[in-house]
Design an enzyme around this catalytic site. Structure first.
Site, PDB file in Angstrom:
ATOM      1  N   ARG A   1     -28.217  -3.746  11.278  1.00 47.94           N
ATOM      2  CA  ARG A   1     -27.439  -4.762  12.003  1.00 47.94           C
ATOM      3  C   ARG A   1     -25.978  -4.480  11.729  1.00 47.94           C
ATOM      4  NH1 ARG A   1     -27.821 -11.269  12.321  1.00 47.94           N
ATOM      5  NH2 ARG A   1     -29.415 -10.584  13.794  1.00 47.94           N
TER       6      ARG A   1
ATOM      7  N   HIS B   1     -29.389  -6.924  21.375  1.00 48.44           N
ATOM      8  CA  HIS B   1     -30.237  -7.542  20.337  1.00 48.44           C
ATOM      9  C   HIS B   1     -31.699  -7.468  20.803  1.00 48.44           C
ATOM     10  CE1 HIS B   1     -31.356  -9.704  16.905  1.00 48.44           C
ATOM     11  NE2 HIS B   1     -30.829 -10.883  17.115  1.00 48.44           N
TER      12      HIS B   1
ATOM     13  N   GLN C   1     -34.690  -9.610  19.135  1.00 46.63           N
ATOM     14  CA  GLN C   1     -34.689 -11.021  19.519  1.00 46.63           C
ATOM     15  C   GLN C   1     -35.386 -11.201  20.871  1.00 46.63           C
ATOM     16  OE1 GLN C   1     -33.419 -13.890  17.829  1.00 46.63           O
ATOM     17  NE2 GLN C   1     -34.662 -14.815  19.436  1.00 46.63           N
TER      18      GLN C   1
ATOM     19  N   ASP D   1     -26.616 -19.088  24.114  1.00 46.92           N
ATOM     20  CA  ASP D   1     -26.235 -18.511  22.817  1.00 46.92           C
ATOM     21  C   ASP D   1     -24.816 -19.000  22.507  1.00 46.92           C
ATOM     22  OD1 ASP D   1     -26.094 -16.932  20.496  1.00 46.92           O
ATOM     23  OD2 ASP D   1     -25.702 -15.059  21.579  1.00 46.92           O
TER      24      ASP D   1
ATOM     25  N   CYS E   1     -31.527 -18.120  20.573  1.00 50.04           N
ATOM     26  CA  CYS E   1     -31.822 -17.148  19.517  1.00 50.04           C
ATOM     27  C   CYS E   1     -31.556 -17.720  18.127  1.00 50.04           C
ATOM     28  CB  CYS E   1     -31.019 -15.875  19.741  1.00 50.04           C
ATOM     29  SG  CYS E   1     -29.241 -16.152  19.885  1.00 50.04           S
TER      30      CYS E   1
ATOM     31  N   ARG F   1     -40.077 -13.766  15.799  1.00 49.97           N
ATOM     32  CA  ARG F   1     -39.333 -12.600  15.328  1.00 49.97           C
ATOM     33  C   ARG F   1     -40.205 -11.810  14.349  1.00 49.97           C
ATOM     34  NH1 ARG F   1     -33.829 -12.494  15.308  1.00 49.97           N
ATOM     35  NH2 ARG F   1     -34.184 -10.333  14.684  1.00 49.97           N
TER      36      ARG F   1
HETATM   37  N1  NVA Z   1     -24.525 -13.403  19.949  1.00 49.84           N
HETATM   38  C1  NVA Z   1     -24.811 -13.764  18.583  1.00 49.84           C
HETATM   39  C2  NVA Z   1     -26.277 -13.629  18.311  1.00 49.84           C
HETATM   40  C3  NVA Z   1     -26.687 -13.990  16.901  1.00 49.84           C
HETATM   41  C4  NVA Z   1     -28.164 -13.819  16.656  1.00 49.84           C
HETATM   42  C5  NVA Z   1     -23.994 -12.879  17.656  1.00 49.84           C
HETATM   43  O1  NVA Z   1     -23.890 -11.674  17.928  1.00 49.84           O
HETATM   44  O2  NVA Z   1     -23.442 -13.387  16.691  1.00 49.84           O
HETATM   45  N1   CP Z   2     -31.317 -14.760  15.931  1.00 47.30           N
HETATM   46  C1   CP Z   2     -30.939 -13.986  14.887  1.00 47.30           C
HETATM   47  O1   CP Z   2     -30.879 -12.765  14.972  1.00 47.30           O
HETATM   48  O2   CP Z   2     -30.686 -14.693  13.747  1.00 47.30           O
HETATM   49  P1   CP Z   2     -30.008 -14.164  12.403  1.00 47.30           P
HETATM   50  O3   CP Z   2     -28.558 -13.878  12.730  1.00 47.30           O
HETATM   51  O4   CP Z   2     -30.182 -15.280  11.439  1.00 47.30           O
HETATM   52  O5   CP Z   2     -30.707 -12.910  11.963  1.00 47.30           O
END
Ligand code: NVA
Ligand code: CP
Length: 310
Positions: free
Chosen positions: A107, A134, A137, A229, A269, A297
């Site tokens: 990540r 992502h 997800q 989101d 998400c 997940r």
């Molecule tokens: N769009 C958000 C998703 C988090 C799971 C981010 O990238 O922070």
């Molecule tokens: N939805 C998601 O990816 O959550 P986290 O940022 O907690 O991993």
């Protein structure tokens, strides 16, 4: 199953409709095994390295618990602690980790970095979120929609908000599975035009439809699935004031539910900002399935790991 062995899971665009259906079937079986208490040590003796340069609750816990349940082991590698954070090249990190672990989940911010990691690794790379995509997800989202609606093809999914990593992966996943995906985003925050073009071509080839509109009401009208989101993603904290103003009206609330199909379900998400992109009554209401979605997940990613790492 051998068509999955050794493959990276970086974008849903890289998988065919049949392949995604197969992963979802495996996820369903693995979930049933887990619920019934049947051991499924498919990755006994295997190790997953988990590189995080951004925060996480769901992704970290689901991958780590998932590896344990599959009989393997997971290593949490914070970007702050490993040498990558002090400037060791991705290409070196890739080759070192490839000698020691059986798969890497990463990540991070730059999608390009994940592609570079994959280029220099001899083991599967799983994308646990980048600024662009992502995919894990959305695999869980598709599983959740299938559980609640009994199908995917032909459903209308409305996404209201930022044209971000979630919007991109929903367009890719939805297109491949034959959904009608409508993204409503304000000017300046539309999805990436290259991703839109690829998703629209995927949709055409797989019986789906991908549209991008300005008006949230137009998107949610008659929708079977409502999705939103956060307005400011990880790494965009400094823009949050400007974004707060730009996204006014791009919210899933009780008015959205009135316009949507009566039996519509609501996904997010998570983490969610109540009162911004979604209201408290809707996320806590009877149509919200956000915690089923979060749980999936675990099951969906176990399927991915079992298929690419076994
Ligand atoms: N769009 C958000 C998703 C988090 C799971 C981010 O990238 O922070
Ligand atoms: N939805 C998601 O990816 O959550 P986290 O940022 O907690 O991993």
């Amino acid at each position: 199953k051998s068509i999955f062995k050794g493959r990276d899971f970086i974008s849903l665009h890289d998988f065919s409709q049949d392949e995604l259906s197969f992963i979802l079937d495996v996820a369903k079986d693995i979930k049933a095994d887990q619920k019934a208490g049947r051991p499924h040590p498919i990755l006994q003796g295997k190790t997953l390295g988990m590189v995080f340069t951004k925060s996480s609750t769901r992704t970290r816990v689901s991958f780590e618990v998932g590896m344990y349940q599959l009989g393997g082991h997971a290593l949490f590698l914070s970007g702050r602690d490993i040498q990558l954070g002090r400037g060791e090249p991705i290409s070196d990190t890739a080759r070192v980790l490839s000698r020691m672990v059986d798969g890497i989940m990463i990540r991070t911010f730059s999608h390009q970095e994940v592609l570079e990691l994959a280029e220099f690794s001899s083991i599967p790379i799983i994308n646990g979120l980048t600024d662009l995509l992502h995919p894990c997800q959305v695999l869980a989202d598709l599983m959740t929609i299938q559980e609640h609606k009994g199908r995917l093809a032909g459903l209308k999914l409305a996404y209201v908000g930022d044209g971000n990593n979630m919007a991109h992966s929903l367009m890719f996943g939805g297109a491949k599975m034959g959904l009608h995906v409508v993204i409503a985003a304000p000017q300046g925050y539309k999805p990436d035009s290259g991703i839109i073009a690829l998703a629209q071509a995927d949709a055409k080839a797989n019986g789906g439809l991908v549209e991008v509109v300005d008006d949230p009401a137009e998107a949610v009208k008659g929708a079977d699935v409502l999705y939103t989101d956060v307005w400011a993603s990880m790494g965009q904290e400094a823009e949050s004031k400007v974004r707060m103003a730009a996204f006014q009206g791009y919210q899933i609330n009780s008015d959205s539910l009135k316009l949507a199909n009566q039996s519509a379900i609501v996904l997010h998400c998570l983490p969610a900002h109540r009162g911004e992109e979604i209201t408290e009554d809707v996320i806590e209401g009877p149509q919200s399935v956000v915690f089923d979605e979060a749980e999936n997940r675990l099951h969906a990613q176990k399927a991915v790991m079992a298929l690419v790492m076994a």
